[in-house]
Design a protein around this motif. Structure first.
Motif, PDB file in Angstrom:
ATOM      1  N   THR A  15     -24.272  38.952  40.109  1.00  0.00           N
ATOM      2  CA  THR A  15     -22.551  38.106  39.759  1.00  0.00           C
ATOM      3  C   THR A  15     -21.700  37.996  40.886  1.00  0.00           C
ATOM      4  O   THR A  15     -21.100  37.026  40.436  1.00  0.00           O
ATOM      5  CB  THR A  15     -21.984  39.847  39.025  1.00  0.00           C
ATOM      6  N   SER A  16     -21.616  38.496  41.258  1.00  0.00           N
ATOM      7  CA  SER A  16     -21.253  38.378  42.929  1.00  0.00           C
ATOM      8  C   SER A  16     -21.601  37.043  43.519  1.00  0.00           C
ATOM      9  O   SER A  16     -20.799  35.844  44.380  1.00  0.00           O
ATOM     10  CB  SER A  16     -21.163  39.343  44.125  1.00  0.00           C
ATOM     11  N   VAL A  17     -22.597  36.814  44.056  1.00  0.00           N
ATOM     12  CA  VAL A  17     -23.462  35.826  44.437  1.00  0.00           C
ATOM     13  C   VAL A  17     -23.218  34.870  43.170  1.00  0.00           C
ATOM     14  O   VAL A  17     -22.337  33.492  43.848  1.00  0.00           O
ATOM     15  CB  VAL A  17     -25.001  35.692  44.332  1.00  0.00           C
ATOM     16  N   ILE A  18     -23.284  34.266  42.434  1.00  0.00           N
ATOM     17  CA  ILE A  18     -22.577  34.146  41.321  1.00  0.00           C
ATOM     18  C   ILE A  18     -20.987  32.923  41.247  1.00  0.00           C
ATOM     19  O   ILE A  18     -20.592  32.002  41.261  1.00  0.00           O
ATOM     20  CB  ILE A  18     -23.412  34.240  40.005  1.00  0.00           C
ATOM     21  N   GLY A  19     -20.535  34.501  41.070  1.00  0.00           N
ATOM     22  CA  GLY A  19     -18.596  33.276  41.044  1.00  0.00           C
ATOM     23  C   GLY A  19     -18.121  33.258  42.812  1.00  0.00           C
ATOM     24  O   GLY A  19     -18.014  32.247  42.876  1.00  0.00           O
ATOM     25  N   LYS A  20     -19.000  33.410  43.728  1.00  0.00           N
ATOM     26  CA  LYS A  20     -19.035  33.347  45.522  1.00  0.00           C
ATOM     27  C   LYS A  20     -19.541  31.991  45.441  1.00  0.00           C
ATOM     28  O   LYS A  20     -18.648  31.117  45.584  1.00  0.00           O
ATOM     29  CB  LYS A  20     -19.834  33.951  46.282  1.00  0.00           C
ATOM     30  N   THR A  21     -20.905  31.964  44.669  1.00  0.00           N
ATOM     31  CA  THR A  21     -21.202  30.115  44.484  1.00  0.00           C
ATOM     32  C   THR A  21     -20.090  28.760  43.721  1.00  0.00           C
ATOM     33  O   THR A  21     -20.009  27.785  44.314  1.00  0.00           O
ATOM     34  CB  THR A  21     -22.477  29.819  43.818  1.00  0.00           C
ATOM     35  N   PHE A  22     -19.889  29.590  42.021  1.00  0.00           N
ATOM     36  CA  PHE A  22     -18.861  28.693  41.804  1.00  0.00           C
ATOM     37  C   PHE A  22     -17.742  28.593  42.588  1.00  0.00           C
ATOM     38  O   PHE A  22     -16.830  27.299  42.530  1.00  0.00           O
ATOM     39  CB  PHE A  22     -17.669  29.544  40.678  1.00  0.00           C
ATOM     40  N   ALA A 161     -40.242  29.248  47.374  1.00  0.00           N
ATOM     41  CA  ALA A 161     -39.457  29.371  47.369  1.00  0.00           C
ATOM     42  C   ALA A 161     -38.517  28.946  48.369  1.00  0.00           C
ATOM     43  O   ALA A 161     -38.689  29.239  49.390  1.00  0.00           O
ATOM     44  CB  ALA A 161     -39.327  30.615  46.786  1.00  0.00           C
ATOM     45  N   LYS A 162     -37.224  28.764  48.617  1.00  0.00           N
ATOM     46  CA  LYS A 162     -36.469  28.442  49.150  1.00  0.00           C
ATOM     47  C   LYS A 162     -35.155  29.625  49.593  1.00  0.00           C
ATOM     48  O   LYS A 162     -34.483  30.081  48.541  1.00  0.00           O
ATOM     49  CB  LYS A 162     -35.325  27.462  48.951  1.00  0.00           C
ATOM     50  N   ILE A 163     -35.835  30.170  50.536  1.00  0.00           N
ATOM     51  CA  ILE A 163     -34.404  31.585  50.784  1.00  0.00           C
ATOM     52  C   ILE A 163     -33.336  31.806  51.299  1.00  0.00           C
ATOM     53  O   ILE A 163     -33.637  30.933  52.762  1.00  0.00           O
ATOM     54  CB  ILE A 163     -36.063  32.333  51.724  1.00  0.00           C
ATOM     55  N   LEU A 164     -32.451  31.951  50.184  1.00  0.00           N
ATOM     56  CA  LEU A 164     -31.253  31.446  51.432  1.00  0.00           C
ATOM     57  C   LEU A 164     -30.492  32.795  51.624  1.00  0.00           C
ATOM     58  O   LEU A 164     -31.021  33.940  50.545  1.00  0.00           O
ATOM     59  CB  LEU A 164     -30.308  30.955  50.174  1.00  0.00           C
ATOM     60  N   HIS A 165     -29.634  33.207  52.116  1.00  0.00           N
ATOM     61  CA  HIS A 165     -28.868  34.844  53.108  1.00  0.00           C
ATOM     62  C   HIS A 165     -27.422  34.604  52.262  1.00  0.00           C
ATOM     63  O   HIS A 165     -27.146  33.564  52.623  1.00  0.00           O
ATOM     64  CB  HIS A 165     -29.285  35.065  53.834  1.00  0.00           C
ATOM     65  N   ILE A 166     -26.700  34.862  51.539  1.00  0.00           N
ATOM     66  CA  ILE A 166     -25.967  35.315  50.843  1.00  0.00           C
ATOM     67  C   ILE A 166     -25.011  36.148  51.490  1.00  0.00           C
ATOM     68  O   ILE A 166     -25.632  37.741  50.149  1.00  0.00           O
ATOM     69  CB  ILE A 166     -25.602  34.652  49.335  1.00  0.00           C
ATOM     70  N   ASN A 167     -23.230  36.463  51.204  1.00  0.00           N
ATOM     71  CA  ASN A 167     -22.549  37.045  51.378  1.00  0.00           C
ATOM     72  C   ASN A 167     -21.957  37.237  50.110  1.00  0.00           C
ATOM     73  O   ASN A 167     -21.112  36.657  49.655  1.00  0.00           O
ATOM     74  CB  ASN A 167     -21.929  37.212  53.035  1.00  0.00           C
ATOM     75  N   GLY A 168     -21.886  38.537  49.485  1.00  0.00           N
ATOM     76  CA  GLY A 168     -21.401  38.368  48.436  1.00  0.00           C
ATOM     77  C   GLY A 168     -19.762  38.304  48.146  1.00  0.00           C
ATOM     78  O   GLY A 168     -19.009  38.121  47.326  1.00  0.00           O
ATOM     79  N   ILE A 169     -19.403  39.146  49.592  1.00  0.00           N
ATOM     80  CA  ILE A 169     -18.423  39.510  49.365  1.00  0.00           C
ATOM     81  C   ILE A 169     -16.889  38.462  50.418  1.00  0.00           C
ATOM     82  O   ILE A 169     -16.077  38.178  49.893  1.00  0.00           O
ATOM     83  CB  ILE A 169     -17.655  40.351  50.127  1.00  0.00           C
ATOM     84  N   THR A 170     -18.113  37.556  51.055  1.00  0.00           N
ATOM     85  CA  THR A 170     -17.490  36.678  52.016  1.00  0.00           C
ATOM     86  C   THR A 170     -17.756  35.725  51.268  1.00  0.00           C
ATOM     87  O   THR A 170     -17.157  34.355  51.983  1.00  0.00           O
ATOM     88  CB  THR A 170     -17.549  36.726  53.618  1.00  0.00           C
ATOM     89  N   GLY A 171     -18.730  35.141  50.720  1.00  0.00           N
ATOM     90  CA  GLY A 171     -19.422  33.924  50.356  1.00  0.00           C
ATOM     91  C   GLY A 171     -20.456  33.163  50.521  1.00  0.00           C
ATOM     92  O   GLY A 171     -20.898  31.730  51.039  1.00  0.00           O
ATOM     93  N   GLN A 172     -20.451  33.842  52.823  1.00  0.00           N
ATOM     94  CA  GLN A 172     -20.910  32.542  53.246  1.00  0.00           C
ATOM     95  C   GLN A 172     -22.230  32.581  52.891  1.00  0.00           C
ATOM     96  O   GLN A 172     -23.418  33.330  52.223  1.00  0.00           O
ATOM     97  CB  GLN A 172     -21.113  33.544  54.795  1.00  0.00           C
ATOM     98  N   GLY A 173     -22.971  31.118  52.601  1.00  0.00           N
ATOM     99  CA  GLY A 173     -23.865  30.894  52.223  1.00  0.00           C
ATOM    100  C   GLY A 173     -24.013  30.189  51.135  1.00  0.00           C
ATOM    101  O   GLY A 173     -25.079  29.267  50.641  1.00  0.00           O
TER     102      GLY A 173
END
Length: 228
Positions: A15-22, A161-173
């Motif tokens: 959920t955090s990843v989707i939210g930060k991506t949007f 697969a393409k690997i991405l590192h995402i911070n769900g708090i800051t949105g980095q990545g």
């Protein structure tokens, strides 16, 4: 319309990843929507609605949430078309680590976190193995060495697969994932599309509500453990 399937173990940060991506879309004129599939309850729809994202919730109850997903994805797709959505994201937790709500030709994402353990990637199965993108979260909590080992184990399971590192708090990545969302294929229908992998085999007596224990009550598609 662009459809993206996002799956992953519970509490991995989907959920955090989707939210930060949007959020990374900024002021772009993109109509967004999320369909959240879960079992019994969730408060995630409130999270999305606070961000102004159209949201629908599907609770499967006693059914496998990913079987429920397959039965309803076409209806969800047509709802999003009617609402003139540009990007529809479905979010589903692979509770048994065997489900895979990914569709051929549709951009698929698996979210997994660094805290789940080094050997977790090979335990998740088709949900990770057949994803186009694997997002690894909670990298700020572990060391660089641990992040690299975990990513290596992910790559061993799904080398394409393409690997991405995402911070769900800051949105980095998240901006890079957002770019991939925008580049996803555009479809007007899901007709004749197929899943990337079969769902778990069914149907046994316990799927139908049996509660008695014992071989006399084992009926249907069952598998017995070998202890010899």
């Amino acid at each position: 319309m662009r459809l993206i399937t996002v799956a992953g173990p519970p509490s991995s940060g989907k959920t955090s990843v989707i939210g930060k991506t949007f959020e990374a879309f900024g002021k772009r004129s993109v109509e967004l929507a999320v369909i959240k599939f879960d079992c019994l309850s969730t408060a995630d729809e409130q999270y999305y609605e606070k961000k102004g994202i159209k949201t629908k919730l599907g609770l499967s109850g006693s059914l496998c949430p990913d079987h429920y997903f397959v039965n309803n994805i076409d209806t969800c797709f047509h709802w999003a078309l009617k609402e003139k959505v540009d990007i529809l994201v479905t979010e589903s937790a692979g509770l048994c680590n065997r489900c895979s709500p990914h569709i051929k030709e549709i951009l698929s994402v698996c979210v997994i976190d660094n805290l789940s353990g080094y050997h977790t990637p090979k335990k998740i199965g088709p949900m990770l193995k057949f994803a186009d993108i694997v997002v690894i979260t909670k990298g700020d909590i572990v060391s660089q060495a641990e992040r690299e080992v975990f990513a290596f184990n992910v790559k061993r399971v799904n080398p394409k697969a393409k690997i991405l590192h995402i911070n769900g708090i800051t949105g980095q990545g998240a901006a890079e994932l957002g770019k991939l969302f925008l580049e996803a294929n555009d479809y007007e229908s899901l007709d004749d599309m197929k899943l990337r992998f079969t769902m778990p085999a069914a149907l046994c007596s316990y799927c139908l509500g049996e509660t008695m224990i014992g071989r006399d009550y084992h009926m249907g598609n069952v598998k017995n453990i070998k202890l010899d």
